[in-house]
Design a protein around this motif. Structure first.
Motif, PDB file in Angstrom:
ATOM      1  N   GLY A 146     -25.461  43.275  40.038  1.00 39.27           N
ATOM      2  CA  GLY A 146     -24.071  43.714  40.133  1.00 39.27           C
ATOM      3  C   GLY A 146     -23.367  43.638  38.788  1.00 39.27           C
ATOM      4  O   GLY A 146     -22.617  44.544  38.416  1.00 39.27           O
ATOM      5  N   HIS A 147     -23.615  42.557  38.059  1.00 33.55           N
ATOM      6  CA  HIS A 147     -23.060  42.463  36.702  1.00 33.55           C
ATOM      7  C   HIS A 147     -23.560  43.631  35.858  1.00 33.55           C
ATOM      8  O   HIS A 147     -22.787  44.258  35.117  1.00 33.55           O
ATOM      9  CB  HIS A 147     -23.485  41.155  36.018  1.00 33.55           C
ATOM     10  CG  HIS A 147     -22.950  39.929  36.658  1.00 33.55           C
ATOM     11  ND1 HIS A 147     -23.677  38.761  36.715  1.00 33.55           N
ATOM     12  CD2 HIS A 147     -21.775  39.664  37.274  1.00 33.55           C
ATOM     13  CE1 HIS A 147     -22.964  37.832  37.329  1.00 33.55           C
ATOM     14  NE2 HIS A 147     -21.809  38.358  37.676  1.00 33.55           N
ATOM     15  N   MET A 148     -24.848  43.904  35.983  1.00 33.40           N
ATOM     16  CA  MET A 148     -25.459  44.972  35.194  1.00 33.40           C
ATOM     17  C   MET A 148     -24.890  46.332  35.579  1.00 33.40           C
ATOM     18  O   MET A 148     -24.740  47.207  34.722  1.00 33.40           O
ATOM     19  CB  MET A 148     -26.978  44.935  35.342  1.00 33.40           C
ATOM     20  CG  MET A 148     -27.602  43.691  34.723  1.00 33.40           C
ATOM     21  SD  MET A 148     -29.374  43.580  34.995  1.00 33.40           S
ATOM     22  CE  MET A 148     -29.943  44.740  33.738  1.00 33.40           C
ATOM     23  N   ASP A 149     -24.574  46.516  36.847  1.00 25.95           N
ATOM     24  CA  ASP A 149     -23.988  47.780  37.297  1.00 25.95           C
ATOM     25  C   ASP A 149     -22.648  48.010  36.604  1.00 25.95           C
ATOM     26  O   ASP A 149     -22.367  49.114  36.128  1.00 25.95           O
ATOM     27  CB  ASP A 149     -23.826  47.762  38.816  1.00 25.95           C
ATOM     28  CG  ASP A 149     -23.530  49.137  39.382  1.00 25.95           C
ATOM     29  OD1 ASP A 149     -24.104  50.140  38.886  1.00 25.95           O
ATOM     30  OD2 ASP A 149     -22.736  49.227  40.329  1.00 25.95           O
ATOM     31  N   ILE A 150     -21.845  46.967  36.523  1.00 22.05           N
ATOM     32  CA  ILE A 150     -20.556  47.090  35.840  1.00 22.05           C
ATOM     33  C   ILE A 150     -20.764  47.355  34.348  1.00 22.05           C
ATOM     34  O   ILE A 150     -20.117  48.230  33.768  1.00 22.05           O
ATOM     35  CB  ILE A 150     -19.701  45.828  36.068  1.00 22.05           C
ATOM     36  CG1 ILE A 150     -19.309  45.733  37.546  1.00 22.05           C
ATOM     37  CG2 ILE A 150     -18.470  45.832  35.161  1.00 22.05           C
ATOM     38  CD1 ILE A 150     -18.756  44.380  37.954  1.00 22.05           C
ATOM     39  N   MET A 151     -21.688  46.621  33.725  1.00 23.16           N
ATOM     40  CA  MET A 151     -21.945  46.828  32.296  1.00 23.16           C
ATOM     41  C   MET A 151     -22.456  48.235  32.022  1.00 23.16           C
ATOM     42  O   MET A 151     -22.065  48.866  31.039  1.00 23.16           O
ATOM     43  CB  MET A 151     -22.951  45.799  31.785  1.00 23.16           C
ATOM     44  CG  MET A 151     -22.373  44.420  31.632  1.00 23.16           C
ATOM     45  SD  MET A 151     -23.584  43.346  30.839  1.00 23.16           S
ATOM     46  CE  MET A 151     -23.768  42.147  32.118  1.00 23.16           C
ATOM     47  N   ARG A 152     -23.306  48.727  32.899  1.00 18.89           N
ATOM     48  CA  ARG A 152     -23.838  50.072  32.722  1.00 18.89           C
ATOM     49  C   ARG A 152     -22.731  51.111  32.857  1.00 18.89           C
ATOM     50  O   ARG A 152     -22.645  52.062  32.066  1.00 18.89           O
ATOM     51  CB  ARG A 152     -24.959  50.337  33.743  1.00 18.89           C
ATOM     52  CG  ARG A 152     -25.603  51.706  33.645  1.00 18.89           C
ATOM     53  CD  ARG A 152     -26.333  51.866  32.303  1.00 18.89           C
ATOM     54  NE  ARG A 152     -26.740  53.234  32.078  1.00 18.89           N
ATOM     55  CZ  ARG A 152     -27.994  53.671  32.139  1.00 18.89           C
ATOM     56  NH1 ARG A 152     -28.982  52.837  32.400  1.00 18.89           N
ATOM     57  NH2 ARG A 152     -28.275  54.936  31.914  1.00 18.89           N
ATOM     58  N   GLU A 153     -21.860  50.922  33.830  1.00 15.41           N
ATOM     59  CA  GLU A 153     -20.745  51.861  33.986  1.00 15.41           C
ATOM     60  C   GLU A 153     -19.849  51.851  32.750  1.00 15.41           C
ATOM     61  O   GLU A 153     -19.401  52.904  32.287  1.00 15.41           O
ATOM     62  CB  GLU A 153     -19.933  51.532  35.238  1.00 15.41           C
ATOM     63  CG  GLU A 153     -18.815  52.521  35.489  1.00 15.41           C
ATOM     64  CD  GLU A 153     -18.063  52.274  36.788  1.00 15.41           C
ATOM     65  OE1 GLU A 153     -17.164  53.081  37.086  1.00 15.41           O
ATOM     66  OE2 GLU A 153     -18.363  51.297  37.498  1.00 15.41           O
ATOM     67  N   LEU A 154     -19.600  50.677  32.203  1.00 19.77           N
ATOM     68  CA  LEU A 154     -18.780  50.580  30.997  1.00 19.77           C
ATOM     69  C   LEU A 154     -19.476  51.185  29.781  1.00 19.77           C
ATOM     70  O   LEU A 154     -18.825  51.647  28.851  1.00 19.77           O
ATOM     71  CB  LEU A 154     -18.420  49.115  30.713  1.00 19.77           C
ATOM     72  CG  LEU A 154     -17.455  48.468  31.702  1.00 19.77           C
ATOM     73  CD1 LEU A 154     -17.360  46.972  31.449  1.00 19.77           C
ATOM     74  CD2 LEU A 154     -16.076  49.122  31.617  1.00 19.77           C
ATOM     75  N   THR A 155     -20.808  51.200  29.798  1.00 20.75           N
ATOM     76  CA  THR A 155     -21.580  51.733  28.675  1.00 20.75           C
ATOM     77  C   THR A 155     -21.613  53.257  28.680  1.00 20.75           C
ATOM     78  O   THR A 155     -21.313  53.896  27.681  1.00 20.75           O
ATOM     79  CB  THR A 155     -23.020  51.171  28.695  1.00 20.75           C
ATOM     80  OG1 THR A 155     -22.943  49.747  28.582  1.00 20.75           O
ATOM     81  CG2 THR A 155     -23.855  51.729  27.565  1.00 20.75           C
ATOM     82  N   ASP A 156     -21.990  53.839  29.823  1.00 17.95           N
ATOM     83  CA  ASP A 156     -22.146  55.302  29.839  1.00 17.95           C
ATOM     84  C   ASP A 156     -21.668  55.980  31.118  1.00 17.95           C
ATOM     85  O   ASP A 156     -21.907  57.160  31.321  1.00 17.95           O
ATOM     86  CB  ASP A 156     -23.600  55.680  29.555  1.00 17.95           C
ATOM     87  CG  ASP A 156     -24.551  55.345  30.695  1.00 17.95           C
ATOM     88  OD1 ASP A 156     -24.133  54.686  31.673  1.00 17.95           O
ATOM     89  OD2 ASP A 156     -25.736  55.731  30.599  1.00 17.95           O
ATOM     90  N   GLY A 157     -21.009  55.225  31.979  1.00 23.02           N
ATOM     91  CA  GLY A 157     -20.456  55.819  33.193  1.00 23.02           C
ATOM     92  C   GLY A 157     -21.408  55.866  34.372  1.00 23.02           C
ATOM     93  O   GLY A 157     -20.995  56.223  35.477  1.00 23.02           O
TER      94      GLY A 157
END
Length: 169
Positions: A146-157
């Protein structure tokens, strides 16, 4: 990364293991298509990044499954408080490969032992069952996915908890 197989009617152990695998696969999927800078980019004030979470999950898979149940984990090149930090000297491939080996070692324990098998983590004065450990690691892996999902969204959407199924619209 494997394609998740629904286990809606499977037994308890298979269901727990499949749930863990689904979250493990999501962790790896969050890395797909990103370059090294994006994987290492600090995304929180504490410096958390995508690759650091993979490194952390590798170390806890070895600890909770392998060491707790009497196995020998591979020697790690980092200390227990360095598992969420990635240095420039640590190639991405090395960390992803470590996670793969940790998963394989954990899977060996999961396959070999019954759910009621007991073990003791060397860093704590407790006894746990394999069942408890599976549930704990599902929680741990899902939390960090879940943390990674947020980080990924912040990185490239990019968002989602699994790759889209081809041809599903």
């Amino acid at each position: 990364m494997t394609t998740p197989t629904p286990t809606y009617l499977a037994g308890e152990k298979q269901t727990l293991h499949a749930s863990l695998d689904r979250h493990r696969d999501a962790v790896l999927w969050k890395l797909d298509g990103l370059d090294d800078e994006q994987l290492r980019r600090p995304m929180t004030p504490s410096g958390t990044n995508l690759l650091g979470l993979v490194k952390h999950l590798a170390s806890v898979e070895y600890g909770w499954f392998v060491e707790t149940f009497g196995g020998e984990a591979e020697p790690l090149w980092f200390g227990p408080h360095d598992d969420m930090r990635v240095t420039p000297e640590e190639p991405t491939e090395r960390i992803v490969a470590l996670y793969g080996r940790a998963r394989a070692a954990a899977d060996t324990v999961i396959t070999r032992l019954p759910l009621d098998a007991q073990g003791s983590p060397p860093w704590r004065d407790i006894t746990v069952s394999l069942r408890w450990t599976l549930v704990h690691m599902i929680e741990e892996t899902a939390r960090h996915a879940g943390h990674m999902d947020i980080m990924r969204e912040l990185t490239d959407g990019a968002t989602g908890d699994h790759p889209p199924v081809m041809g599903s619209g």
